[in-house]
Design a protein around this motif. Structure first.
Motif: not given
Length: 527
Positions: A119, A138, A140, A355, A360, A366
């Motif tokens: 991130n 980003y 995940s 995003v 950040v 975020a």
């Protein structure tokens, strides 16, 4: 979307330690709101900091694996190298957190994998208050079939892992021309994808998820007139997005044009009434073509930089819906955030847009650009699907900070209803709601503790799946042996989804398994 007080890194928007999971107008008029840099997102120049670290942990998990012929427990070793980069010189701002985890199973070597966790953002100010360039990244992991608490276990089977990646880059230009008004221009290019094993509905054999990707280009222009009799102004907005992707995103586009008249009844507070036109196209079955008038009516309150309330009712994306975005400091210690929205999108597009429109903070979360409210970009309770969906999202949270304690309360509700699917694929409706609480306390300069509790309900539109509970509870402790060496321990227990389509007495649904885990680890920072 709210400004929040600096949070403990143990809070993390709700997940436990080892968990997976522009203000308007100008200073000379009533529409000016005097925004300040949000906490944890921007501030005084601090210089460059590059902080590498490595963490090693051992987890013993019992229950919830559902592997025939293999004991229902395992030891999982995690090696987690990490890199944190922070830079704030005024002309540039960088916040990057990258921490991949290599997970090694003692009994199930076939489940070994590397979980990605990235991130970050970078903001380059080419001309103060006029021209900036922003980059976002980003990555995940989430359960493909959903059914997990937001603060749940990191234990995911190989056929239940989706990696979501999203990257964006673009400039923003805003210029006030005396006597003419304010002109805004922006361009964003982004690439997003979701990878993992395809997932199928058992009764049809059709996939509801296959690896997918999209490249987006978005162009935006706005014009704000000078104040008319101090009380009125006019805002004209144009936006166009072209999608080049797979499934329903192949050749898709979204075009919006809107004109809003605003009446300032007090400083930084106004009524807004607007109307316009939209042209929206998505592929799939059935093809989605929307060419429609749009309108919006609402109230915007910005009495001071830490307070924001936007409440509207509008017609957009082909349907009527309310919209809410609120931040209210209830006291010097407590901030309330709330939001509600309804959109026409796909899960991949939702992540991509989320995003591209967040930054950040210093804890790797975020957050919204103006008020620094934490934003949840993925949802572990809902499955990953490729369909075009009507998404309804509600969230409300409070953050309360004391000298040594932090309390974070979170309430969320999500609903997805299919609108169109790619040829040969399937989809289904889903609903998820949950409430969670995270309490952290600094027991001493070296020792901190955290407790996390979450309970939720999910419902899937797969035949008679019914309502399924999801829950998790954990306690964690962190101890600093030295400024560069930290030890962690966590006890956790809860349930997790094993597989969509499990046969139950009620029909096809989600099967859940109880799991308890104890994790101990150590982290070494290098400076």
């Amino acid at each position: 979307m709210s400004d929040v007080l600096p949070q403990s890194p143990l809070v993390g928007g709700g997940a436990p330690v080892f968990g997976n999971a522009v203000r308007l107008g100008q200073a000379a008029n009533l529409f000016q709101t005097g925004a300040i840099p949000p906490s944890g997102v921007a501030g005084p120049a601090q210089g460059l900091a590059i902080v590498p670290s490595i963490g090693i942990s051992e987890e013993f998990a019992a229950g919830g694996f559902n592997d025939p012929g293999v004991p229902d427990n395992d030891f999982i070793t995690s090696v987690r190298p990490a890199l944190r980069v922070e830079d704030d010189t005024g002309a540039t701002r960088v916040s990057l957190n990258y921490a991949p985890s290599a997970l090694i199973y003692a009994r199930r070597g076939y489940e070994d994998y590397v979980a990605q966790d990235l991130n970050g953002d970078a903001v380059l100010v080419l001309q103060p208050k006029v021209l900036t360039v922003t980059a976002r990244a980003y990555v995940s992991n989430q359960p493909t079939r959903g059914g997990y608490p937001a603060g749940g276990s990191s234990v995911l089977a190989s056929n239940n892992r989706t990696t979501t990646e999203s990257f964006s880059l673009g400039p923003t230009f805003q210029k006030r021309i005396i006597g003419i008004g304010t002109i805004g221009l922006s361009y964003v290019a982004g690439y997003s994808r979701q990878s993992g094993e395809a997932a199928f509905l058992p009764q049809t054999g059709q996939p509801y998820f296959v690896p997918s990707s999209v490249f987006q280009q978005s162009e935006n222009a706005s014009y704000t007139s000078p104040p008319i009799d101090e009380r009125f102004d006019d805002v004209v907005e144009l936006s166009a997005t072209q999608d080049s992707g797979t499934g329903v995103l192949s050749g898709a586009h979204q075009l919006y044009a809107n004109d809003t008249i605003r009446y300032a009844f007090a400083a930084h507070s106004f009524f807004a009434v607007g109307g316009g036109y939209e042209s929206i196209s998505y592929g799939g079955v059935p093809p989605t073509q929307i060419r429609d008038a749009t309108w919006n009516v609402g109230i915007h309150l910005h009495p001071e930089p830490r307070t924001e309330l936007i409440a509207e009712y509008r017609h957009r994306d082909g349907f009527n819906s309310p919209y809410l975005r609120a931040t209210v400091p209830l006291s010097k210690r407590t901030v309330l955030s709330a939001s509600y929205s309804e959109t026409l999108s796909t899960p991949l597009l939702s992540v991509s847009n989320g995003v591209a429109n967040t930054l950040v903070n210093g804890f790797g979360q975020a957050v919204t650009p103006v008020t620094a409210a934490p934003v949840q970009l993925t949802n572990q309770a809902l499955s990953v699907q490729d369909a075009l969906m009507r998404d309804r999202e509600f969230s409300m949270s409070t953050t309360t900070t004391w000298t040594r304690d932090t309390l974070f309360l979170d309430l969320r509700w999500s609903q997805r209803t299919p609108v169109a699917v790619a040829a040969g694929q399937s989809s289904f409706s889903e609903t998820a709601s949950y409430a969670s609480a995270t309490f952290t306390r600094s027991l001493s300069p070296r020792l901190a503790a955290s407790a996390y509790l979450e309970y939720g309900l999910t419902r899937s539109g797969v035949l008679n799946s019914g309502v399924q509970p999801i829950y998790v509870a954990s306690v964690s402790a962190s101890y600093k042996f030295s400024p560069l060496m930290t030890g962690n321990m966590q006890l956790a227990g809860g349930n997790q989804g094993i597989g969509l389509g499990a046969v139950t007495a009620a029909g096809y649904g989600q099967q859940y398994g109880l799991q308890a885990a104890i994790t101990v680890g150590v982290e070494r920072t290098f400076q």
